[in-house]
Design a protein around this motif. Sequence first.
Motif, PDB file in Angstrom:
ATOM      1  N   LEU A   1     -12.803   2.048   1.161  1.00  0.00           N
ATOM      2  CA  LEU A   1     -13.520   3.238   1.555  1.00  0.00           C
ATOM      3  C   LEU A   1     -14.536   3.601   0.622  1.00  0.00           C
ATOM      4  O   LEU A   1     -15.613   3.973   0.653  1.00  0.00           O
ATOM      5  N   GLN A   2     -14.103   3.515  -0.887  1.00  0.00           N
ATOM      6  CA  GLN A   2     -14.932   3.625  -1.947  1.00  0.00           C
ATOM      7  C   GLN A   2     -16.057   2.800  -1.865  1.00  0.00           C
ATOM      8  O   GLN A   2     -17.329   3.244  -2.025  1.00  0.00           O
ATOM      9  N   ASN A   3     -15.842   1.566  -1.547  1.00  0.00           N
ATOM     10  CA  ASN A   3     -17.030   0.565  -1.638  1.00  0.00           C
ATOM     11  C   ASN A   3     -17.889   0.736  -0.464  1.00  0.00           C
ATOM     12  O   ASN A   3     -19.294   0.810  -0.513  1.00  0.00           O
ATOM     13  N   LEU A   4     -17.333   1.278   0.772  1.00  0.00           N
ATOM     14  CA  LEU A   4     -18.268   1.543   2.067  1.00  0.00           C
ATOM     15  C   LEU A   4     -18.976   2.894   1.611  1.00  0.00           C
ATOM     16  O   LEU A   4     -20.016   2.765   2.001  1.00  0.00           O
ATOM     17  N   THR A   5     -18.290   3.752   0.992  1.00  0.00           N
ATOM     18  CA  THR A   5     -19.259   5.135   0.534  1.00  0.00           C
ATOM     19  C   THR A   5     -20.377   4.728  -0.495  1.00  0.00           C
ATOM     20  O   THR A   5     -21.498   5.178  -0.231  1.00  0.00           O
TER      21      THR A   5
ATOM     22  N   LEU B   1       3.596   3.893   2.966  1.00  0.00           N
ATOM     23  CA  LEU B   1       3.113   4.514   4.122  1.00  0.00           C
ATOM     24  C   LEU B   1       2.043   5.669   3.390  1.00  0.00           C
ATOM     25  O   LEU B   1       1.446   6.356   3.936  1.00  0.00           O
ATOM     26  N   LEU B   2       2.656   6.313   2.001  1.00  0.00           N
ATOM     27  CA  LEU B   2       2.045   7.309   1.464  1.00  0.00           C
ATOM     28  C   LEU B   2       0.651   7.173   0.841  1.00  0.00           C
ATOM     29  O   LEU B   2      -0.311   7.853   0.822  1.00  0.00           O
ATOM     30  N   THR B   3       0.406   5.866   0.271  1.00  0.00           N
ATOM     31  CA  THR B   3      -0.788   5.440  -0.413  1.00  0.00           C
ATOM     32  C   THR B   3      -0.894   4.041   0.018  1.00  0.00           C
ATOM     33  O   THR B   3      -0.111   3.067  -0.288  1.00  0.00           O
ATOM     34  N   ASN B   4      -2.270   3.964   0.424  1.00  0.00           N
ATOM     35  CA  ASN B   4      -2.676   2.717   0.915  1.00  0.00           C
ATOM     36  C   ASN B   4      -4.048   2.379   0.222  1.00  0.00           C
ATOM     37  O   ASN B   4      -5.022   2.791   0.145  1.00  0.00           O
ATOM     38  N   GLY B   5      -3.606   1.720  -1.360  1.00  0.00           N
ATOM     39  CA  GLY B   5      -4.521   1.409  -2.194  1.00  0.00           C
ATOM     40  C   GLY B   5      -5.662   0.528  -1.695  1.00  0.00           C
ATOM     41  O   GLY B   5      -6.899   0.641  -1.930  1.00  0.00           O
ATOM     42  N   SER B   6      -5.466  -0.318  -0.767  1.00  0.00           N
ATOM     43  CA  SER B   6      -6.399  -1.197  -0.192  1.00  0.00           C
ATOM     44  C   SER B   6      -7.531  -0.502   0.558  1.00  0.00           C
ATOM     45  O   SER B   6      -8.790  -0.860   0.592  1.00  0.00           O
ATOM     46  N   ALA B   7      -6.990   0.475   1.294  1.00  0.00           N
ATOM     47  CA  ALA B   7      -8.031   1.049   2.085  1.00  0.00           C
ATOM     48  C   ALA B   7      -8.775   2.078   1.367  1.00  0.00           C
ATOM     49  O   ALA B   7     -10.117   2.239   1.665  1.00  0.00           O
TER      50      ALA B   7
ATOM     51  N   GLN C   1      -4.702  -1.858   8.532  1.00  0.00           N
ATOM     52  CA  GLN C   1      -3.612  -2.570   9.492  1.00  0.00           C
ATOM     53  C   GLN C   1      -2.262  -2.679   8.794  1.00  0.00           C
ATOM     54  O   GLN C   1      -1.199  -2.896   9.222  1.00  0.00           O
ATOM     55  N   ASN C   2      -2.469  -2.462   7.414  1.00  0.00           N
ATOM     56  CA  ASN C   2      -1.258  -2.748   6.598  1.00  0.00           C
ATOM     57  C   ASN C   2       0.066  -1.634   7.140  1.00  0.00           C
ATOM     58  O   ASN C   2       0.999  -1.954   7.308  1.00  0.00           O
ATOM     59  N   SER C   3      -0.448  -0.385   7.410  1.00  0.00           N
ATOM     60  CA  SER C   3       0.383   0.606   7.894  1.00  0.00           C
ATOM     61  C   SER C   3       1.052   0.259   9.173  1.00  0.00           C
ATOM     62  O   SER C   3       2.197   0.608   9.453  1.00  0.00           O
ATOM     63  N   GLN C   4       0.194  -0.407   9.997  1.00  0.00           N
ATOM     64  CA  GLN C   4       0.925  -0.577  11.345  1.00  0.00           C
ATOM     65  C   GLN C   4       1.722  -1.729  11.165  1.00  0.00           C
ATOM     66  O   GLN C   4       2.872  -1.844  11.841  1.00  0.00           O
ATOM     67  N   ASN C   5       1.689  -2.639  10.350  1.00  0.00           N
ATOM     68  CA  ASN C   5       2.524  -3.645  10.038  1.00  0.00           C
ATOM     69  C   ASN C   5       3.825  -2.996   9.494  1.00  0.00           C
ATOM     70  O   ASN C   5       5.071  -3.874   9.933  1.00  0.00           O
ATOM     71  N   ILE C   6       3.942  -2.302   8.740  1.00  0.00           N
ATOM     72  CA  ILE C   6       5.314  -1.404   8.174  1.00  0.00           C
ATOM     73  C   ILE C   6       5.618  -0.992   9.343  1.00  0.00           C
ATOM     74  O   ILE C   6       6.923  -1.068   9.554  1.00  0.00           O
ATOM     75  N   LEU C   7       5.166  -0.306  10.275  1.00  0.00           N
ATOM     76  CA  LEU C   7       5.562   0.284  11.419  1.00  0.00           C
ATOM     77  C   LEU C   7       6.196  -0.652  12.383  1.00  0.00           C
ATOM     78  O   LEU C   7       7.261  -0.487  13.040  1.00  0.00           O
ATOM     79  N   ALA C   8       5.568  -1.744  12.500  1.00  0.00           N
ATOM     80  CA  ALA C   8       6.476  -2.967  13.276  1.00  0.00           C
ATOM     81  C   ALA C   8       7.786  -3.245  12.699  1.00  0.00           C
ATOM     82  O   ALA C   8       8.485  -3.687  13.681  1.00  0.00           O
TER      83      ALA C   8
ATOM     84  N   GLY D   1     -18.114  -3.731   5.088  1.00  0.00           N
ATOM     85  CA  GLY D   1     -17.186  -2.637   4.630  1.00  0.00           C
ATOM     86  C   GLY D   1     -16.221  -2.057   5.378  1.00  0.00           C
ATOM     87  O   GLY D   1     -15.069  -1.580   5.248  1.00  0.00           O
ATOM     88  N   ILE D   2     -16.870  -1.669   6.815  1.00  0.00           N
ATOM     89  CA  ILE D   2     -16.213  -1.345   7.754  1.00  0.00           C
ATOM     90  C   ILE D   2     -15.228  -2.320   8.280  1.00  0.00           C
ATOM     91  O   ILE D   2     -13.975  -1.696   8.756  1.00  0.00           O
ATOM     92  N   GLN D   3     -15.251  -3.532   8.306  1.00  0.00           N
ATOM     93  CA  GLN D   3     -14.136  -4.295   8.672  1.00  0.00           C
ATOM     94  C   GLN D   3     -13.273  -4.545   7.611  1.00  0.00           C
ATOM     95  O   GLN D   3     -11.988  -4.590   7.913  1.00  0.00           O
ATOM     96  N   SER D   4     -13.604  -4.322   6.212  1.00  0.00           N
ATOM     97  CA  SER D   4     -12.415  -4.379   5.386  1.00  0.00           C
ATOM     98  C   SER D   4     -11.730  -3.122   5.420  1.00  0.00           C
ATOM     99  O   SER D   4     -10.422  -3.251   5.085  1.00  0.00           O
ATOM    100  N   LEU D   5     -12.383  -1.864   5.701  1.00  0.00           N
ATOM    101  CA  LEU D   5     -11.404  -0.695   5.915  1.00  0.00           C
ATOM    102  C   LEU D   5     -10.503  -0.947   6.835  1.00  0.00           C
ATOM    103  O   LEU D   5      -9.364  -0.382   7.007  1.00  0.00           O
TER     104      LEU D   5
END
Length: 308
Positions: free
Chosen positions: A14-18, A4-10, A297-304, A288-292
């Motif tokens: 974000l870096q690629n999108l930037t 929950l603290l670190t989302n490496g994929s996001a 969504q990973n955080s949302q899956n953990i909350l579920a 890039g926007i879609q990838s981000l």
Amino acid sequence: MASLLTNGSAMTALQNLTATIRKLDETQTRISSGLRVGKAEDNAAYWSIATTMRSDTGALSTVKDALGLGSATIDVAYTGMNSAIEAVKEIKNKLVAARQPGVDRDKIQSEITELQRQLVSIGSTSVFSGENWISVDSSQAGYSDTKTIVASFSRSNGEIAIGTITVSIQTMKLYDAADQSGILDLKDTATNGGVEYSVATLNIAALTNSQADIEDLEQMIAWVDGAVSKMTDSAASLGAVKQRVTLQQDFVSSLMDAITRGVGTLVDADMNEESTRLQALQVQQQLGIQSLSIANQNSQNILALFKG
């Protein structure tokens, strides 16, 4: 590992999108400005060369203007010289007519006097931008019988050089108010009576049919004919200089075009390439926007997992 603290994929998305947005901004700037190198930070070496060459092109534009000014000055002097030649030829014709015994030389002199006045008018009005090359006053401060026209600008090893076209008016001036050394006011003393005269001042009204006066008249004819010859040579010299100035004008124009093309090769953007890159980057931005979004969504899956 899901966290929950670190989302490496996001973070990666974000870096690629930037990076994509940065490239997109650069491409849009190139398309809007038409320049591949618009600032020193784009390519310092090319920017420096282009800036220097643009400065030199500006100097060449000034040279082109100077050549135009010089060409106009020469053209005015040439026009004045041509008109003066016609007037002096007419004076010679009058003198030849006066050679015939029995003619009214006083009436012929009245015609010559009008032609002499016309010559003075031609000399005094052949002026362009304050420059008069055929009627001068060599006693004026700063006077020079050598005229220069700025003709070129060049740079070699960091040193600049200004080239000029030089024109000597010493032998083409018609009048010189200082010492009467012009073609038309230069005096001849070869008459039998020792009377000094010039093309501008000769007077035949008092000449008789005596042998001495006839010889003086023939000497005047020869003197005027010599003046026509000198003026013809001067007109030819002016024509040659005018041609050189015209050729130099054409060269400077071609040189400016060549420099502009060279600078364009260094710094201009290829619009076909840039428009293609723009479309590709826009697609990458959308992905890039879609990838981000997917990574977030990973955080949302953990909350579920904690939902009861």
